[in-house]
Design an enzyme around this catalytic site. Structure first.
Site, PDB file in Angstrom:
ATOM      1  N   GLY A  70       0.800  -1.214   0.000  1.00  0.00           N
ATOM      2  CA  GLY A  70       0.000   0.000   0.000  1.00  0.00           C
ATOM      3  C   GLY A  70       0.833   1.265   0.000  1.00  0.00           C
ATOM      4  O   GLY A  70       0.463   2.269  -0.625  1.00  0.00           O
ATOM      5  N   THR A  71       1.966   1.254   0.687  1.00  0.00           N
ATOM      6  CA  THR A  71       2.818   2.441   0.739  1.00  0.00           C
ATOM      7  C   THR A  71       3.328   2.809  -0.643  1.00  0.00           C
ATOM      8  O   THR A  71       3.283   3.977  -1.051  1.00  0.00           O
ATOM      9  CB  THR A  71       4.007   2.210   1.697  1.00  0.00           C
ATOM     10  OG1 THR A  71       3.511   2.127   3.034  1.00  0.00           O
ATOM     11  CG2 THR A  71       5.006   3.353   1.611  1.00  0.00           C
ATOM     12  N   GLN A 177      -7.586  -0.003   4.144  1.00  0.00           N
ATOM     13  CA  GLN A 177      -8.353  -0.534   5.264  1.00  0.00           C
ATOM     14  C   GLN A 177      -9.785  -0.911   4.878  1.00  0.00           C
ATOM     15  O   GLN A 177     -10.462  -1.632   5.612  1.00  0.00           O
ATOM     16  CB  GLN A 177      -8.396   0.496   6.399  1.00  0.00           C
ATOM     17  CG  GLN A 177      -7.058   0.789   7.037  1.00  0.00           C
ATOM     18  CD  GLN A 177      -6.514  -0.385   7.826  1.00  0.00           C
ATOM     19  OE1 GLN A 177      -7.248  -1.243   8.307  1.00  0.00           O
ATOM     20  NE2 GLN A 177      -5.201  -0.433   7.978  1.00  0.00           N
ATOM     21  N   SER A 197      -3.786  -3.196  -0.504  1.00  0.00           N
ATOM     22  CA  SER A 197      -2.674  -3.939   0.088  1.00  0.00           C
ATOM     23  C   SER A 197      -3.099  -5.365   0.380  1.00  0.00           C
ATOM     24  O   SER A 197      -4.176  -5.608   0.928  1.00  0.00           O
ATOM     25  CB  SER A 197      -2.215  -3.257   1.385  1.00  0.00           C
ATOM     26  OG  SER A 197      -1.176  -3.992   2.001  1.00  0.00           O
ATOM     27  N   HIS A 199      -1.665  -7.756   2.485  1.00  0.00           N
ATOM     28  CA  HIS A 199      -1.588  -8.316   3.832  1.00  0.00           C
ATOM     29  C   HIS A 199      -2.664  -7.766   4.770  1.00  0.00           C
ATOM     30  O   HIS A 199      -2.760  -8.188   5.920  1.00  0.00           O
ATOM     31  CB  HIS A 199      -0.194  -8.125   4.436  1.00  0.00           C
ATOM     32  CG  HIS A 199       0.110  -6.731   4.904  1.00  0.00           C
ATOM     33  ND1 HIS A 199       0.086  -6.370   6.237  1.00  0.00           N
ATOM     34  CD2 HIS A 199       0.469  -5.624   4.224  1.00  0.00           C
ATOM     35  CE1 HIS A 199       0.428  -5.093   6.352  1.00  0.00           C
ATOM     36  NE2 HIS A 199       0.655  -4.621   5.149  1.00  0.00           N
ATOM     37  N   THR A 235      11.351  -7.395 -11.499  1.00  0.00           N
ATOM     38  CA  THR A 235      10.771  -8.732 -11.573  1.00  0.00           C
ATOM     39  C   THR A 235       9.681  -8.880 -10.516  1.00  0.00           C
ATOM     40  O   THR A 235       9.930  -8.651  -9.330  1.00  0.00           O
ATOM     41  CB  THR A 235      11.854  -9.799 -11.352  1.00  0.00           C
ATOM     42  OG1 THR A 235      12.884  -9.639 -12.329  1.00  0.00           O
ATOM     43  CG2 THR A 235      11.266 -11.195 -11.465  1.00  0.00           C
ATOM     44  N   CYS A 327       2.503   1.933  12.060  1.00  0.00           N
ATOM     45  CA  CYS A 327       3.777   2.561  11.704  1.00  0.00           C
ATOM     46  C   CYS A 327       4.189   3.631  12.700  1.00  0.00           C
ATOM     47  O   CYS A 327       5.301   4.129  12.649  1.00  0.00           O
ATOM     48  CB  CYS A 327       3.705   3.151  10.299  1.00  0.00           C
ATOM     49  SG  CYS A 327       2.292   4.203   9.993  1.00  0.00           S
TER      50      CYS A 327
END
Length: 390
Positions: A70-71, A177, A197, A199, A235, A327
């Site tokens: 996501g970042t 989220q 994202s 995860h 890759t 974070c």
């Protein structure tokens, strides 16, 4: 008893996803850029995942650009738009953005760009009228987070995106989220760019995506082999991308029922703690992520408990929570999100977040509410003992 309530930080990888990753590592390890059988077999895996992720938000597969998370997706949206211009322009964000948006905007600001940070109310919501007033003739991008990870507030993205579209300004939203917890349909939602994202939806760490609406131009952050339509060279992390795809497919199947289950558990936890005097709910109770509960600890004037202290104490009791966004959880500094919502420095140090997921049960909720009260009571009694009386 071990109870994990930090699903907004990361989710455990789904068992079927783990099996899929093992298969990829064993049988689909070729470089997808290679023209031989091994490479093309792996390329097919990536395209299948692209279709699965696209289906989650009702996009076309060719509108999905895979990233490392996501970042990177957020950075690609902000910098990818900005670097098309040969002189600084104007960007609008909210004052409660994730650091993956706030930090690249700070960088652009240092390069002469004008960044407007829209205020929010006490619940963390942006007023659409503020957005209308903030748009200038040189505004090139608006980025407003869809669901705030620290306080759970959902923004009026459809209304905000419509304002941007009426004014001819690109609109991005960080939906990390929200995806797989609320329905997202980019064919109806007026967004041009949207971040995801893996995860956060029971995939594995290391993969994300940026939805790019057809006709929207951005420039890459990484240059090299020209993968992902030239927008993300390198890759591809095939096992992580395959995991993302399957996680998206699995989430789509029971999205509605799981959303309603999480809302019931979320409200149960809020209700169990409603009469406890030392917890103040944060965020918007109605416009809220279905899995998200958050509070500020508010003891009397003679004592002060930080969110970080509670995280440690609950961890000793076998319960995993967070003191704000993951974070920031290692930094003992006031939450910029809570500060933007009007809370004091002291209050902004005392935020906690409990986020629920597919393994959370009603028994987990009941036990957590009981333990949380006991932990705070114990912390306060220790503080009171140490406080001198005059």
């Amino acid at each position: 008893m071990q109870i994990y309530l930090d699903y907004s930080a990361t989710t455990p990888t789904h068992p079927q996803v783990i099996e899929r990753v093992a298969t990829i590592l064993q049988h689909h390890w070729g470089n997808p850029s290679s023209l031989h059988t091994w490479g093309q077999d792996t390329a097919t895996v990536i395209e299948m995942a692209r279709e699965q992720v696209a289906e989650l938000i009702n996009a076309n597969p060719d509108q999905i650009i895979f990233t490392s998370g996501g970042t990177e997706a957020d950075n690609l949206a902000i910098i990818g738009v900005a670097q098309q211009y040969n002189r600084p322009r104007h960007i609008i964000i909210s004052s409660v953005e994730h650091s993956a948006i706030a930090e690249p905007c700070k960088q652009l600001e240092q390069q002469g760009w004008q960044i407007t940070r829209l205020p929010v109310n006490r619940q963390g919501r942006v007023d659409p009228l503020d957005l209308k007033a903030a748009i200038q003739s040189d505004t090139v991008l608006i980025s407003i987070i869809y669901g705030q990870s620290e306080v759970g507030t959902l923004q009026p993205i459809e209304e905000l995106g419509s304002i941007a579209r009426e004014r001819g300004v690109l609109f991005h939203t960080d939906a990390v989220q929200v995806a797989a917890r609320c329905d997202i349909d980019v064919r109806k939602l007026p967004v041009d760019l949207l971040s995801l994202s893996s995860h956060k939806i029971y995939g594995m760490q290391g993969s994300g995506a940026l939805y790019v609406r057809a006709g929207v131009d951005i420039l890459p952050l990484l240059r090299g082999g020209g993968q992902e339509k030239g927008l993300r060279s390198g890759t591809p992390a095939v096992p992580a991308i395959a995991a993302f795809g399957l996680a998206a497919e699995l989430a789509q199947k029971d999205l509605i029922s799981e959303k309603m289950r999480l809302i019931a558990l979320r409200d149960r936890l809020f209700d169990l703690l409603a009469d406890y005097p030392y917890l103040l709910p944060t965020g918007d109770r109605f416009y809220r992520l279905p899995h998200h509960v958050s509070f500020i600890v508010r003891p009397d004037d003679n004592s002060h408990i930080t969110g970080k202290q509670l995280v440690r104490q609950l961890n000793l009791a076998g319960i995993g929570i967070s003191s704000g966004a993951a974070c920031h959880s290692g930094k003992l500094s006031p939450s910029p999100i809570l500060k933007a919502m009007g809370y004091s420095d002291r209050e902004a140090l005392a935020g906690i977040r409990l986020t629920l997921g597919r393994d959370t049960s009603a028994a987990d909720i009941d036990w957590t509410a009981l333990v949380l009260k006991q932990v705070i009571d114990r912390c306060l009694s220790k503080i009171w003992v140490k406080t001198p009386s005059f």
